[in-house]
Enzyme design. Structure first.
Site, PDB file in Angstrom:
ATOM      1  N   ASP A  12      41.532  39.959  45.960  1.00 30.46           N
ATOM      2  CA  ASP A  12      40.941  39.591  44.669  1.00 30.46           C
ATOM      3  C   ASP A  12      42.022  39.759  43.612  1.00 30.46           C
ATOM      4  OD1 ASP A  12      39.047  38.939  42.659  1.00 30.46           O
ATOM      5  OD2 ASP A  12      38.643  41.049  42.287  1.00 30.46           O
ATOM      6  N   SER A  13      41.755  39.203  42.433  1.00 31.87           N
ATOM      7  CA  SER A  13      42.673  39.375  41.306  1.00 31.87           C
ATOM      8  C   SER A  13      42.731  40.839  40.890  1.00 31.87           C
ATOM      9  CB  SER A  13      42.174  38.546  40.125  1.00 31.87           C
ATOM     10  OG  SER A  13      40.888  38.993  39.759  1.00 31.87           O
ATOM     11  N   TYR A  44      42.643  36.354  36.643  1.00 30.79           N
ATOM     12  CA  TYR A  44      43.033  35.000  37.082  1.00 30.79           C
ATOM     13  C   TYR A  44      42.294  33.936  36.260  1.00 30.79           C
ATOM     14  CZ  TYR A  44      45.102  36.593  41.611  1.00 30.79           C
ATOM     15  OH  TYR A  44      45.872  37.164  42.606  1.00 30.79           O
ATOM     16  N   GLY A  45      41.143  34.342  35.726  1.00 26.54           N
ATOM     17  CA  GLY A  45      40.212  33.383  35.124  1.00 26.54           C
ATOM     18  C   GLY A  45      40.778  32.523  34.012  1.00 26.54           C
ATOM     19  N   CYS A  75      37.068  36.418  45.493  1.00 29.53           N
ATOM     20  CA  CYS A  75      37.281  36.056  44.091  1.00 29.53           C
ATOM     21  C   CYS A  75      36.768  34.639  43.902  1.00 29.53           C
ATOM     22  CB  CYS A  75      38.779  36.147  43.802  1.00 29.53           C
ATOM     23  SG  CYS A  75      39.273  35.595  42.162  1.00 29.53           S
ATOM     24  N   THR A  77      37.127  32.763  41.302  1.00 30.70           N
ATOM     25  CA  THR A  77      38.136  31.948  40.621  1.00 30.70           C
ATOM     26  C   THR A  77      39.161  31.422  41.628  1.00 30.70           C
ATOM     27  OG1 THR A  77      37.863  33.486  38.779  1.00 30.70           O
ATOM     28  CG2 THR A  77      39.708  31.950  38.642  1.00 30.70           C
ATOM     29  N   CYS A 185      31.295  36.103  39.412  1.00 30.25           N
ATOM     30  CA  CYS A 185      32.601  36.763  39.461  1.00 30.25           C
ATOM     31  C   CYS A 185      32.389  38.071  40.209  1.00 30.25           C
ATOM     32  CB  CYS A 185      33.106  37.025  38.037  1.00 30.25           C
ATOM     33  SG  CYS A 185      34.567  38.084  37.959  1.00 30.25           S
TER      34      CYS A 185
HETATM   35  N1  DGL Z   1      36.917  38.723  40.648  1.00 34.42           N
HETATM   36  C1  DGL Z   1      37.380  37.471  40.103  1.00 34.42           C
HETATM   37  C2  DGL Z   1      36.335  36.388  40.322  1.00 34.42           C
HETATM   38  O1  DGL Z   1      35.460  36.543  41.178  1.00 34.42           O
HETATM   39  C3  DGL Z   1      37.814  37.728  38.699  1.00 34.42           C
HETATM   40  C4  DGL Z   1      38.583  36.639  38.140  1.00 34.42           C
HETATM   41  C5  DGL Z   1      39.606  37.015  37.141  1.00 34.42           C
HETATM   42  O2  DGL Z   1      40.535  37.729  37.508  1.00 34.42           O
HETATM   43  O3  DGL Z   1      39.510  36.506  36.033  1.00 34.42           O
HETATM   44  O4  DGL Z   1      36.349  35.350  39.724  1.00 34.42           O
END
Ligand code: DGL
Length: 264
Positions: A12-13, A44-45, A75, A77, A185
């Site tokens: 994940d990010s 990441y968004g 994630c 995103t 998210c």
């Molecule tokens: N956990 C990520 C998701 O499900 C977060 C995204 C992000 O880092 O903005 O989208």
């Protein structure tokens, strides 16, 4: 040949994908897992599709170098922007996560569904396709959760700032009569208590965590990659920033996991 005892790789990010790790570990407690928290590059968004793809490739290669037998993109995103590329590029099976708007659309009684997700998810082609191919046509209220991931990454889950942002994002959904709110998210399940106290008990809050764990089990089984019998697993977490917040949100599992700060 891939062995059943190779780890399930998850990335994940940041720390949010641990909400998915928990579902996977609870369902498959004898599997080894290797979780990569790319907190250095969170969120990441707000990144471009190309940037998200490049980060998803970097994380995948890291997990494959450490023998992952399957990759769970924990994630929304990264899934909605990059999973197509990942599946074309690598032969290992991939599990992705997308906002659960289909079940919400099927269950809504007010024909109104709210979705909270990142800009990258809401603007993606995959999300656009899923939301325009629903069998019913509910009113969907999309809201970017600007700032939420940053606050969670910085350990401010239970803060006044969080409450202010959540109220701003969720109250218009309730005023519009939404009876389902989709958490699009993997960081947001950590906000469920605050969300409930803002939207009230009659509103259903849905996420895709359990569905992802079941899908992981099914795909491992299809590939004959499920661990058989009982064993003590290795659950390794790697993070490229300070591990304090990650350690705190995994405290219920502390005796079964190992968390390390690593630069990647
Ligand atoms: N956990 C990520 C998701 O499900 C977060 C995204 C992000 O880092 O903005 O989208």
């Amino acid at each position: 040949m891939t062995r059943t005892t190779q780890p399930i790789g998850i990335f994940d990010s940041g720390i949010g994908g641990t909400s998915i790790w928990k579902e996977i570990h609870d369902l498959l407690p004898f599997e080894d897992t290797l979780y990569l928290s790319d907190s250095k590059n969170a969120p990441y968004g707000n990144k471009t599709k190309d940037e998200i793809i490049a980060l998803a490739i970097k994380n995948t290669e890291f997990l494959l170098e450490r023998n992952s037998k399957i990759i769970v993109v924990a994630c929304n995103t990264a899934t909605t922007n990059a999973i197509k590329v990942l599946r074309q590029k690598y032969s290992v099976p991939f599990i992705g996560i997308e906002p659960a708007i289909k079940p919400a659309a099927l269950r809504t009684k007010t024909n109104t569904v709210g979705i909270l997700a990142t800009k990258g998810t809401l603007n993606s082609e995959l999300f656009e396709k899923t939301s325009s191919n629903l069998s019913s046509s509910p009113i969907i209220i999309e809201q970017i959760g600007e700032g939420l991931v940053d606050l969670i990454e910085n350990g401010k889950i239970d803060s006044e700032e969080m409450n202010t942002l959540l109220s701003k994002y969720l109250k218009p959904m309730i005023s519009a009569n939404a009876d389902h709110i989709v958490l699009g998210c993997t960081h947001y399940p950590y906000l469920k208590d605050q969300i409930k106290s803002i939207v009230g008990a009659s509103v259903n809050i849905i996420d895709s965590g359990n569905a992802v764990a079941i899908q992981t089990k099914n795909i491992l089984s299809e590939h004959n990659l499920l661990v058989t019998g009982t064993r003590t697993p290795i659950n390794q977490f790697l993070i490229n920033k300070n591990k304090t917040v990650l350690t705190k949100i995994l405290s219920d599992y502390s005796s079964r996991i190992n968390i390390e700060e690593v630069d990647f």
